[in-house]
Design a protein around this motif. Structure first.
Motif, mmCIF file in Angstrom:
data_model
loop_
_atom_site.group_PDB
_atom_site.id
_atom_site.type_symbol
_atom_site.label_atom_id
_atom_site.label_comp_id
_atom_site.label_asym_id
_atom_site.label_seq_id
_atom_site.Cartn_x
_atom_site.Cartn_y
_atom_site.Cartn_z
ATOM 1 N N GLY A 124 -4.052 48.155 -0.590
ATOM 2 C CA GLY A 124 -3.925 48.847 0.681
ATOM 3 C C GLY A 124 -5.191 48.785 1.505
ATOM 4 O O GLY A 124 -6.296 48.599 0.990
ATOM 5 N N GLU A 144 5.209 44.590 10.921
ATOM 6 C CA GLU A 144 4.718 45.691 10.098
ATOM 7 C C GLU A 144 3.239 45.944 10.400
ATOM 8 O O GLU A 144 2.467 45.000 10.600
ATOM 9 N N THR A 145 2.844 47.208 10.437
ATOM 10 C CA THR A 145 1.460 47.581 10.695
ATOM 11 C C THR A 145 0.832 48.184 9.439
ATOM 12 O O THR A 145 1.503 48.410 8.428
ATOM 13 N N ILE A 146 -0.488 48.419 9.521
ATOM 14 C CA ILE A 146 -1.209 48.990 8.377
ATOM 15 C C ILE A 146 -0.616 50.325 7.972
ATOM 16 O O ILE A 146 -0.455 50.639 6.798
ATOM 17 N N GLY A 147 -0.295 51.157 8.931
ATOM 18 C CA GLY A 147 0.254 52.473 8.633
ATOM 19 C C GLY A 147 -0.816 53.546 8.589
ATOM 20 O O GLY A 147 -2.007 53.267 8.782
ATOM 21 N N ALA A 148 -0.391 54.755 8.330
ATOM 22 C CA ALA A 148 -1.300 55.903 8.386
ATOM 23 C C ALA A 148 -2.436 55.781 7.381
ATOM 24 O O ALA A 148 -2.235 55.384 6.231
ATOM 25 N N SER A 207 -4.727 52.296 12.153
ATOM 26 C CA SER A 207 -3.399 52.307 11.532
ATOM 27 C C SER A 207 -2.378 51.482 12.303
ATOM 28 O O SER A 207 -1.358 51.082 11.744
ATOM 29 N N ARG A 208 -2.629 51.203 13.589
ATOM 30 C CA ARG A 208 -1.677 50.448 14.414
ATOM 31 C C ARG A 208 -1.884 48.935 14.349
ATOM 32 O O ARG A 208 -1.173 48.189 15.014
#
Length: 553
Positions: free
Chosen positions: A57, A228-232, A348-349
């Protein structure tokens, strides 16, 4: 007792930080701060990308760059080394995480860190100098290919592949790709690659990867691309914690931990050695560097990070930007910490495809065509070692690749060394005398070891119509136990045939092994050992003369 204790104390202190590490910072702190900021900007997208690519991650990559980067800078043996997640480590970690899960990462970090720390404490840092250049470059080429192939699934938006082999996974993702996901992902990859290539042409030091990711993220947001993005991400560092020490899990991770430790040690020491040649920033301490990298991996593991190594690309950026002390690497880690604390929402975006594009360009930049051509043209042996190491790295395993490369390089080196050995017949010194044709003066030269001993034995054994053999050993540069045993057998064989053997000039550094293996005791008499050729020749002539008189009677 006090002397050994004092020696141990000074040895231990040499592996720890000291005020001398920052002596030059009074004059260079401004350039160190600027260099650290520059490296931090370059390291941000790489830390995110390596974290995602490993399967741990993006957060894990950032934590590693921050924690390990600062710890290694403080405790390491290089004044300018920048540490953090690297492509080579990602290549090793990805199959480990795939096989054992992300929960095993912290345990691998701690185990590998302890192994590297122990290697530094045991003063094993200089062993990296035994790795040949073709092995290092073949290893680097293989890593670059794997890093590129690992990004193909993300670049095509195909999701996680079934295979852990990078080449197979890339093929599977290409076959499983579907529109419009593949089109959107490839568009962002193309934007990142294009921006990075243009920025490199405009100014090599410009942080093109950061600009490329920003543009790709804006395009994805403006057009609502289905990527898909990295996320929170958490707005801060996680609290340190010890992993669960399950005996079965620890046993299963021993092999992977040693592989990670070996890679961390090799890559860090190679990076530190290269950094020491790039600028006059002082020498590096290989053993202390291992201690620092071991502590960095342990610290990263406690915070949920990955095993760390020295990163030559980021180190080079820092040196070229003016880094002279550890302040630069520490600043790089602090800058990334600020990003985590205040910019996690923006990070995150970022689309994962954009990070894949960054790593694809990074992988291509790891390959130096000029270096590849030089090695391929250097010699056939170097070309074989280089190609074999690269192929095994991609198809099998990194550690196996280094070991096989070392074995093959060692084989070629021993073969070349064996060719330097030889046996040459010489004339006796002084005016020729009757009976000289019955005396053979043989000069042994080069290296007489297990790879060349049998050939020497065969050549000397073919001597005919000789009554005395004088073995000149002063030109023998290398003698191992096998070589000494062959000389002993040779003397015994000649003596059984009635040929007297004299030895001239055993070197002082070879006298011990010759005596222990039985070379000297194989002689008919102890007075058959001579310091100079004239004395040996005189004794041989007197022996032949006596034999002639005995035959005449």
């Amino acid at each position: 007792m006090s002397a050994p204790i004092g020696h141990l104390r000074s040895a231990a202190l040499s592996l720890l930080p000291s005020p001398d590490d920052y002596r030059e910072a009074r004059r260079s702190w401004r350039t160190d701060l600027l260099a650290g900021i520059t490296v931090g900007i370059v390291a941000l997208p790489l830390a995110l990308a390596f974290g995602v690519s490993s399967g741990a991650g993006a957060e894990s990559g950032l934590v590693t760059a921050i924690i390990a980067g600062i710890v290694a800078a403080v405790f390491g043996g290089s004044n300018v080394q920048v540490s953090g997640p690297t492509g080579a480590m990602v290549v090793v970690l990805a199959p480990i995480i795939a096989a054992h899960g992300a929960g095993a990462l912290a345990l691998v970090c701690l185990m590998a860190g302890l192994i590297v720390l122990a290697a530094g404490a045991l003063r094993l840092g200089r062993t990296v100098s035994y790795i040949p250049w073709p092995v290092i470059e073949g290893f680097t080429l293989g890593i670059a290919v794997i890093i590129f192939l690992q990004q193909v699934p993300t670049a095509t938006g195909a999701g996680a592949p079934e295979s852990t082999n990078a080449a197979v996974a890339a093929a599977q993702s290409l076959m499983a790709a579907s529109w419009p996901e593949v089109g959107s992902s490839l568009l962002l990859v193309a934007i990142v690659v294009g921006v990075m290539l243009v920025s490199m042409r405009v100014h090599p030091r410009f942080p093109g990867s950061l600009l490329a990711i920003a543009i790709a993220a804006m395009v994805a947001a403006l057009f609502g691309l289905p990527v898909e993005t990295i996320g929170a991400l958490p707005a801060g560092l996680p609290a340190p914690s010890l992993p669960a020490f399950d005996p079965a899990t620890v046993s299963a991770l021993v092999g992977p931990a040693f592989a990670v430790a070996a890679l961390a040690a090799i890559e860090s020491l190679l990076s530190a050695r290269v950094a020491a040649t790039m600028a006059d920033t002082g020498p590096y301490d290989a053993d202390r560097e291992l201690v620092g990298q071991g502590l960095a991996s342990i610290a990263a593991g406690l915070f949920g990070g990955m095993p760390a190594t020295g990163a030559i690309a980021r180190t080079a950026v820092g040196v070229r930007a003016g880094a002279r002390t550890r302040v630069a690497a520490i600043t790089h880690g602090l800058l990334l910490l600020v990003v985590v604390l205040v910019g996690s929402a923006v990070v995150s975006r970022i689309p994962l495809a954009a990070l894949a594009g960054v790593l694809m360009v990074t992988a291509c930049r790891m390959i130096a065509p000029r270096t590849v051509r030089t090695i391929l043209r250097a010699s056939r042996a170097d070309a074989v070692v280089f190609c074999l190491t690269a192929v095994v790295t991609v198809s099998v395993d990194l550690i196996y690749a280094v070991l096989i490369g070392l074995l093959v390089a060692g084989f070629f080196a021993l073969r070349q060394l064996a060719r330097t050995s030889g046996v040459h017949r010489e004339e006796l010194p002084g005016a020729a005398q009757p009976g000289d044709e019955r005396i053979a003066v043989l000069r042994l030269e080069g290296a007489l070891f297990f790879g060349a001993a049998e050939r020497t034995l065969e050549r000397v054994s073919r001597l005919q119509e000789v009554e005395v053999v004088v073995l000149r050993m002063s030109q023998l540069q290398l003698l191992d136990a096998t070589g000494a045993q062959v000389i002993s057998e040779l003397i015994a064989s000649l003596e059984r045939r009635g040929i007297t053997v004299l030895i001239k000039g055993i070197r002082p550094d070879q006298h011990g092994i010759a005596e222990r293996v039985g070379v000297i005791s194989s002689l008919r008499h102890q007075n058959h050992l001579f310091e100079d050729l004239e004395s040996a020749a005189a004794h041989a002539r007197s022996h032949v003369s006596r034999a002639r008189r005995d035959r005449a009677r």
